[in-house]
Design an enzyme around this catalytic site. Structure first.
Site, PDB file in Angstrom:
ATOM      1  CB  SER A   1      -0.932   0.006   1.214  1.00 38.40           C
ATOM      2  OG  SER A   1      -0.195  -0.114   2.415  1.00 38.40           O
TER       3      SER A   1
ATOM      4  N   GLY B   1      -1.988  -4.289   0.991  1.00 39.43           N
ATOM      5  CA  GLY B   1      -2.163  -5.486   1.795  1.00 39.43           C
ATOM      6  C   GLY B   1      -1.257  -6.640   1.411  1.00 39.43           C
TER       7      GLY B   1
ATOM      8  CG  ASN C   1       0.844  -5.420   4.501  1.00 39.92           C
ATOM      9  OD1 ASN C   1       0.162  -4.740   5.247  1.00 39.92           O
ATOM     10  ND2 ASN C   1       1.073  -5.077   3.247  1.00 39.92           N
TER      11      ASN C   1
ATOM     12  CG  ASP D   1      -3.490   4.702   8.432  1.00 38.56           C
ATOM     13  OD1 ASP D   1      -2.575   5.556   8.365  1.00 38.56           O
ATOM     14  OD2 ASP D   1      -3.738   3.924   7.487  1.00 38.56           O
TER      15      ASP D   1
ATOM     16  CG  HIS E   1      -1.359   3.652   4.742  1.00 43.40           C
ATOM     17  ND1 HIS E   1      -2.142   3.065   5.707  1.00 43.40           N
ATOM     18  CD2 HIS E   1      -0.924   2.659   3.935  1.00 43.40           C
ATOM     19  CE1 HIS E   1      -2.184   1.765   5.491  1.00 43.40           C
ATOM     20  NE2 HIS E   1      -1.449   1.493   4.424  1.00 43.40           N
TER      21      HIS E   1
END
Length: 201
Positions: free
Chosen positions: A28, A63, A92, A173, A176
């Site tokens: 991502s 992801g 991830n 979040d 990112h």
């Protein structure tokens, strides 16, 4: 990290047939997660910065894990025929607490495949959030440098080096980068990428 499949190919217009091809192969952080449609991620911005002598392709998926990346890589390499691969995977794995030996094996196997396809590798490292604890986060970060040294490939220690601690450059979040961070990330990547392009030419 939210699982969201996002696959994009960025092809610069009117590319010469002999243009060097740079493939960004990541998650991502490279797929432009959370950006609006009109906002450019660091990968297309990289293409603009390199100009018509290069084409920049993005096969990043939000992801994605190192295992998923490994399974897709042979077909991607065959289709895109890159000269340089920016390998940005593993975040991830870390966020899910996967064993480091599994990540190490998958990264090494991807490097094997890239080199077998006669492409050069820029391995991109990542820092995990501190709440995962130093017993895991420190060896996780060190693993990338160790692989780069062992395999003698180019190494960018931390993709978000100039943005991760800047709240105004991160999404809500905290994981990112936002739109304002994308040119900063591009400028972080360029000094590590240019020597590979020069040696390739």
């Amino acid at each position: 990290m939210v699982k969201k499949i996002f696959l994009s190919l960025i092809l610069l217009v009117s590319l010469p047939s002999m243009a060097d091809t740079v493939l960004v192969y990541g998650d991502s952080l490279s797929a432009g997660y959370g950006l609006a449609n009109e906002e450019l991620g660091w990968v297309p911005l990289l293409g603009e910065a390199l100009g018509d002598d290069h084409q920049v392709l993005n096969a990043s998926i939000s992801g994605e894990t190192s295992r998923g990346g490994l399974s897709r890589l042979p077909a991607v390499l065959d289709r895109m025929q890159p000269d340089v691969v920016i390998l940005e995977l593993g975040a991830n794995d870390g966020l899910r607490g996967y064993p480091l030996n599994q990540l190490e094996q998958n990264l090494n196997r991807m490097i094997d495949l890239i080199e077998a396809a006669n492409a050069e590798v820029l391995l991109v490292g990542i820092h995990l959030p501190p709440n995962y604890g130093p017993a895991y986060t420190e060896p996780f970060f060190d693993l990338y440098r160790a692989i780069a040294e062992q395999r003698q490939v180019a190494y960018l220690p931390f993709l978000l080096d100039a943005v991760a601690l800047q709240a105004d450059l991160m999404q809500a979040d905290g994981l990112h980068p936002n739109a304002d961070a994308q040119p900063v990330i591009r400028d972080t990547v360029l000094p590590y990428l240019r020597p590979l392009l020069e040696s390739n030419s």
